[in-house]
Design an enzyme around this catalytic site. Structure first.
Site, PDB file in Angstrom:
ATOM      1  N   HIS A 132      -4.724  -5.274  -1.465  1.00  0.00           N
ATOM      2  CA  HIS A 132      -3.966  -4.136  -1.994  1.00  0.00           C
ATOM      3  C   HIS A 132      -2.482  -4.442  -1.776  1.00  0.00           C
ATOM      4  O   HIS A 132      -2.115  -5.121  -0.814  1.00  0.00           O
ATOM      5  CB  HIS A 132      -4.379  -2.895  -1.201  1.00  0.00           C
ATOM      6  CG  HIS A 132      -3.822  -1.604  -1.694  1.00  0.00           C
ATOM      7  ND1 HIS A 132      -2.543  -1.188  -1.424  1.00  0.00           N
ATOM      8  CD2 HIS A 132      -4.383  -0.620  -2.430  1.00  0.00           C
ATOM      9  CE1 HIS A 132      -2.341   0.004  -1.970  1.00  0.00           C
ATOM     10  NE2 HIS A 132      -3.445   0.364  -2.596  1.00  0.00           N
ATOM     11  N   ASP A 209      -6.883  -4.595   7.318  1.00  0.00           N
ATOM     12  CA  ASP A 209      -6.618  -3.384   6.539  1.00  0.00           C
ATOM     13  C   ASP A 209      -7.973  -2.696   6.366  1.00  0.00           C
ATOM     14  O   ASP A 209      -8.811  -3.131   5.573  1.00  0.00           O
ATOM     15  CB  ASP A 209      -6.003  -3.785   5.193  1.00  0.00           C
ATOM     16  CG  ASP A 209      -5.926  -2.605   4.211  1.00  0.00           C
ATOM     17  OD1 ASP A 209      -6.520  -1.539   4.500  1.00  0.00           O
ATOM     18  OD2 ASP A 209      -5.300  -2.771   3.155  1.00  0.00           O
ATOM     19  N   GLN A 212     -10.585   0.734   3.329  1.00  0.00           N
ATOM     20  CA  GLN A 212     -11.892   0.908   2.682  1.00  0.00           C
ATOM     21  C   GLN A 212     -13.031   0.502   3.624  1.00  0.00           C
ATOM     22  O   GLN A 212     -14.187   0.426   3.205  1.00  0.00           O
ATOM     23  CB  GLN A 212     -11.971   0.080   1.382  1.00  0.00           C
ATOM     24  CG  GLN A 212     -10.858   0.346   0.382  1.00  0.00           C
ATOM     25  CD  GLN A 212     -10.922   1.739  -0.239  1.00  0.00           C
ATOM     26  OE1 GLN A 212     -11.922   2.452  -0.131  1.00  0.00           O
ATOM     27  NE2 GLN A 212      -9.837   2.148  -0.903  1.00  0.00           N
ATOM     28  N   LYS A 235      -9.170   8.798   3.103  1.00  0.00           N
ATOM     29  CA  LYS A 235     -10.288   8.098   2.462  1.00  0.00           C
ATOM     30  C   LYS A 235     -11.567   8.251   3.280  1.00  0.00           C
ATOM     31  O   LYS A 235     -12.606   7.693   2.958  1.00  0.00           O
ATOM     32  CB  LYS A 235      -9.955   6.614   2.292  1.00  0.00           C
ATOM     33  CG  LYS A 235      -8.773   6.376   1.354  1.00  0.00           C
ATOM     34  CD  LYS A 235      -8.507   4.904   1.208  1.00  0.00           C
ATOM     35  CE  LYS A 235      -7.167   4.582   0.609  1.00  0.00           C
ATOM     36  NZ  LYS A 235      -7.011   4.951  -0.796  1.00  0.00           N
ATOM     37  N   CYS A 373      -3.696  -1.095  -7.653  1.00  0.00           N
ATOM     38  CA  CYS A 373      -2.681  -1.623  -6.708  1.00  0.00           C
ATOM     39  C   CYS A 373      -3.104  -2.985  -6.179  1.00  0.00           C
ATOM     40  O   CYS A 373      -2.894  -3.305  -4.997  1.00  0.00           O
ATOM     41  CB  CYS A 373      -2.422  -0.669  -5.551  1.00  0.00           C
ATOM     42  SG  CYS A 373      -1.855   0.939  -6.068  1.00  0.00           S
TER      43      CYS A 373
HETATM   44  N1  C6P Z   1      -6.173   2.473  -2.195  1.00  0.00           N
HETATM   45  C1  C6P Z   1      -7.277   3.143  -4.238  1.00  0.00           C
HETATM   46  O1  C6P Z   1      -7.458   3.918  -5.185  1.00  0.00           O
HETATM   47  P1  C6P Z   1      -2.667   4.614   1.655  1.00  0.00           P
HETATM   48  O2  C6P Z   1      -2.070   4.884   0.326  1.00  0.00           O
HETATM   49  O3  C6P Z   1      -1.640   4.198   2.673  1.00  0.00           O
HETATM   50  O4  C6P Z   1      -3.558   5.708   2.145  1.00  0.00           O
HETATM   51  O5  C6P Z   1      -3.670   3.376   1.457  1.00  0.00           O
HETATM   52  C2  C6P Z   1      -3.219   2.177   0.888  1.00  0.00           C
HETATM   53  C3  C6P Z   1      -4.347   1.216   0.757  1.00  0.00           C
HETATM   54  C4  C6P Z   1      -4.334   0.069   1.528  1.00  0.00           C
HETATM   55  N2  C6P Z   1      -5.351  -0.807   1.494  1.00  0.00           N
HETATM   56  C5  C6P Z   1      -6.423  -0.612   0.720  1.00  0.00           C
HETATM   57  C6  C6P Z   1      -7.541  -1.593   0.748  1.00  0.00           C
HETATM   58  C7  C6P Z   1      -6.490   0.525  -0.093  1.00  0.00           C
HETATM   59  O6  C6P Z   1      -7.553   0.717  -0.855  1.00  0.00           O
HETATM   60  C8  C6P Z   1      -5.407   1.448  -0.101  1.00  0.00           C
HETATM   61  C9  C6P Z   1      -5.408   2.622  -1.032  1.00  0.00           C
HETATM   62  C10 C6P Z   1      -6.306   3.544  -3.156  1.00  0.00           C
HETATM   63  O7  C6P Z   1      -7.863   2.079  -4.161  1.00  0.00           O
HETATM   64  C11 C6P Z   1      -5.006   4.007  -3.732  1.00  0.00           C
HETATM   65  S1  C6P Z   1      -4.121   2.723  -4.516  1.00  0.00           S
END
Ligand code: C6P
Length: 415
Positions: A132, A209, A212, A235, A373
């Site tokens: 991401h 990270d 997920q 999430k 992203c």
């Molecule tokens: N992915 C998706 O629709 P934040 O925005 O800080 O809560 O998370 C960012 C982020 C970082 N790493 C991974 C693997 C992610 O999936 C995400 C967020 C969302 O897939 C929004 S782009």
């Protein structure tokens, strides 16, 4: 499925679970909502909504500051939430949990504070090609300043990390390895234990990270031995704007503060400032108190479940989805890693993902479309993006049937 898995899945009462989520009870565009955008954000159970509203109704006050009852109550609840997160991740101590706005801020914290401190010209940060943007750009910003380089670990056409290439990239230049637990774009589950062990053998520090990861797996940071683990509350059934960074005390102690302000100091004078103890050194300013308490309630929610049964249920949903996809003409799966969790990315012949998303929405089915992203991996695959259905533990087999019926109907508009 093994017999134990079948029994476990049978004991998982999805209907009772769904009843706890008010947002799932609604109709969208005249149809009962099918919510398959959980990798973007999950819905919140009533207990999380109640925890946040109870805080504002009853305990609202600033933390660690006031000499009054409400402030004490707010502080107790805020710190209890941190303990819950520490227990969720099995951190060795609560002080190793730093509140952040989410995964993005957690990674920025490590990149800015730890990265800026250790990276020198010629050093390398390894990330995977399917990261991401949140696990690419913070490293690029710091690497540019330090003369270091961000290098992508190759990913196969199936969407699996090329472990042989990873091994060959590991040399003395590599100071940090930062990889996702699970790819949000492809659903690929990375072999993080092996990555952590290999990274450490090469003398690098390893950040996972877990945006997920935490929603789908029980995570034990001590067993994994990772240096940092970042995740977002929203999430995993908690509120937005709230997440956490786990960091090993030894490293957090060495790291300079990320933001300056109130809370993160011990003493301030114009001759110099001394910094607070962990975790407060990294928490300048009034925090998102209601968010932390809501996240604590989300942890309670997760801990109240049979997580093995939840994982079996989610795996069964994905397997059913893949089975239906294999028999759906014109549909191509994007990402076919052997280990997949959460996300099902796909393309439908003759349609742009954005149009598909709109046609599904008209039928009350929420999916995400676009590059998720994760532009580098989309570029590698030669596509602008995908449609993505992503699952939570409250999804049902009926949701999957509705998705494919929706796609069938969408086809008639697209011809
Ligand atoms: N992915 C998706 O629709 P934040 O925005 O800080 O809560 O998370 C960012 C982020 C970082 N790493 C991974 C693997 C992610 O999936 C995400 C967020 C969302 O897939 C929004 S782009």
């Amino acid at each position: 499925m093994s017999e134990a898995a079948v029994q476990s899945a049978a004991s998982f009462d999805v209907a009772a679970l769904r009843a706890q989520f008010p947002a799932l009870q609604q109709e969208v565009n005249g149809q009962p909502l099918v919510y398959l955008d959980n990798a973007a954000t999950t819905h919140k159970p009533q207990r999380v909504i109640d925890a946040i509203s109870d805080f504002y109704r009853l305990d609202n006050s600033n933390v660690h500051r006031g000499a009054h009852t409400l402030s004490d109550r707010a502080t107790l609840a805020f710190e209890a939430a941190r303990q819950k997160v520490a227990a969720l991740l099995n951190a060795a101590e609560t002080a190793e949990i730093i509140w952040t706005r989410g995964t993005t801020e957690a990674i920025n914290l490590v990149a800015s504070s730890y990265g800026r401190r250790v990276l020198r010209a010629g050093d390398r940060v390894l990330v995977s090609a399917m990261e991401h943007h949140s696990n690419i750009v913070p490293w690029q910003l710091v690497a540019q300043e330090c003369g270091a380089e961000v290098v992508a670990i190759p990913v196969s056409a199936e969407g699996e990390l090329d472990m042989a290439a990873f091994r060959s990239l590991l040399d003395e230049r590599v100071k940090i390895v930062a990889v996702g637990h699970v790819s949000n774009a492809l659903g690929s589950v990375n072999p993080i234990q092996e990555i952590i062990d290999l990274g450490h053998q090469a003398g690098a520090k390893v950040l996972i990270d877990g945006a997920q990861g935490v929603p789908h797996f029980s995570v034990d940071v001590q067993a994994l031995g990772c240096d940092f683990y970042a995740f977002s509350g929203h999430k995993m059934y908690g509120p937005t704007g709230m997440g956490a960074l786990y960091g090993r005390r030894e490293l957090l102690e060495q790291m300079p503060p990320y933001h300056g302000g109130g809370e993160m100091i011990k003493t301030v004078s114009f001759a110099g400032t001394t910094f607070n103890d962990l975790p407060f050194k990294f928490e300048a300013g009034t925090p998102n108190i209601a968010g932390a308490i809501g996240l604590g309630a989300a942890v309670d929610f997760l801990q109240s479940l049979d997580r093995k049964a939840a994982a079996v249920h989610e795996a069964a949903l994905l397997a059913y989805t893949h089975e239906k996809a294999a028999n759906f003409s014109g549909l191509t799966r994007v990402g076919r890693a052997k280990q997949i969790a959460g996300a099902f990315s796909f393309l439908l012949e003759g349609s742009h993902p954005a149009d598909l998303g709109m046609l599904l929405d008209q039928q009350g089915i929420a999916v995400r479309t676009g590059d998720h992203c994760a532009q580098p991996i989309m570029k590698q695959f030669g596509i602008p993006g995908t449609a993505r259905a992503s699952f939570a533990l409250y999804n049902t087999f009926d949701d999957v049937d509705r998705l494919f019926a929706g796609l069938e109907k969408a086809k008639t508009f697209l011809m």
